[in-house]
Design a protein around this motif. Structure first.
Motif, PDB file in Angstrom:
ATOM      1  N   ASN A   3     -14.566 -42.485  11.970  1.00  0.00           N
ATOM      2  CA  ASN A   3     -15.571 -41.599  11.381  1.00  0.00           C
ATOM      3  C   ASN A   3     -15.092 -40.897  10.127  1.00  0.00           C
ATOM      4  O   ASN A   3     -15.871 -40.662   9.207  1.00  0.00           O
ATOM      5  CB  ASN A   3     -16.036 -40.589  12.424  1.00  0.00           C
ATOM      6  N   ASP A 121     -13.794 -35.500   2.536  1.00  0.00           N
ATOM      7  CA  ASP A 121     -14.491 -35.492   3.820  1.00  0.00           C
ATOM      8  C   ASP A 121     -14.594 -34.054   4.321  1.00  0.00           C
ATOM      9  O   ASP A 121     -13.860 -33.171   3.864  1.00  0.00           O
ATOM     10  CB  ASP A 121     -13.798 -36.409   4.839  1.00  0.00           C
ATOM     11  N   GLU A 217     -19.187 -37.268   8.822  1.00  0.00           N
ATOM     12  CA  GLU A 217     -18.874 -38.429   9.662  1.00  0.00           C
ATOM     13  C   GLU A 217     -20.103 -39.285   9.980  1.00  0.00           C
ATOM     14  O   GLU A 217     -19.971 -40.451  10.324  1.00  0.00           O
ATOM     15  CB  GLU A 217     -18.176 -37.967  10.940  1.00  0.00           C
TER      16      GLU A 217
END
Ligand SMILES: O=C(CO)[C@H](O)[C@H](O)COP(=O)(O)O
Length: 226
Positions: A3, A121, A217
């Motif tokens: 993810n 991220d 994710e």
């Protein structure tokens, strides 16, 4: 795909939407910037006309494989845009970078760019910088002395190792991974570190980011700007 990789991929690809025909582009380093470079390669093969300069030997090799036209510093005064990753980003869009050891070239290219787009991220977005060790690039000559100066500043430097050997940057230098605890004033720490003879550059990127593209994710992205 794990993810975290899906989040990096989403951020990297989304950032490429900020590139327009004719732009001169900085190419970042790391596993998130990787996706931006791959997407730029796709778009170049579909007709996007840009030229680029990379922040590391690794990214330059990837750009060549992707047939992205490359520039040298003799060919431009400024870049239009730079897309690069980060190890930590706070809510003021201040950054820690250099986990991949490319911080010096990354800072030169960020400084040469009119716009810095950071791709990260969701886990990189933190309330305060400092949990991730701050990379400081130092000259091999006198590194022990430089480390003593970093220790005197409570930086607890550790000489970066890779595969059992001292890590050497693309510029032939060493990296001191420092731990200053929570970094309350990134601007002043950035300046103080660079005033130490033997320090070439440090991984604090202060007041440089224009846009943050955060990847999640589930593959979605969020844009934050200053
Ligand atoms: O500063 C960097 C390299 O020097 C990278 O941008 C930073 O380490 C983030 O990397 P990744 O996207 O792989 O998490």
């Amino acid at each position: 795909m794990a993810n975290a990789d899906a989040a990096k991929k989403a951020a990297g690809i989304r950032a490429v939407d900020f590139i327009e025909n004719g732009m001169k582009v900085g190419l970042g380093t790391g596993s998130t910037a990787y996706w931006a470079i791959m997407e730029i390669g796709n778009r170049v093969r579909q007709g996007l006309q840009i030229s680029a300069i990379a922040t590391s030997v690794q990214s330059e090799e990837l750009a060549r494989e992707q047939q992205i036209p490359l520039l040298t510093f003799t060919a431009f005064d400024y870049l239009d845009i730079d897309i690069d990753g980060a190890d930590e980003v706070d809510e003021n869009l201040q950054l820690t970078k250099g986990g991949g050891g490319a911080l010096l070239r990354e800072k030169i290219i960020a400084s040469a760019s009119r716009k810095l787009i950071v791709v990260a991220d969701e886990h990189k977005f933190v309330p305060h910088l400092g949990a991730f060790p701050l990379p400081v690039e130092v000259t091999p000559f006198g590194w022990e002395y430089t480390f003593r100066q970093l220790t005197a500043m409570s930086g607890r430097p550790k000489l970066r190792q890779k595969d059992g050997k001292t890590f050497i940057t693309d510029n032939g230098n060493y990296i001191a991974d420092c731990n200053f605890g929570i970094i309350k004033n990134p601007k002043s720490l950035e300046t103080l570190l660079n005033a130490i003879p033997g320090v070439v550059e440090n991984g604090l990127f202060v007041d440089r980011t224009n846009i943050l593209v955060l990847g999640f994710e589930d593959g979605t992205t969020k844009i934050l700007s200053k």
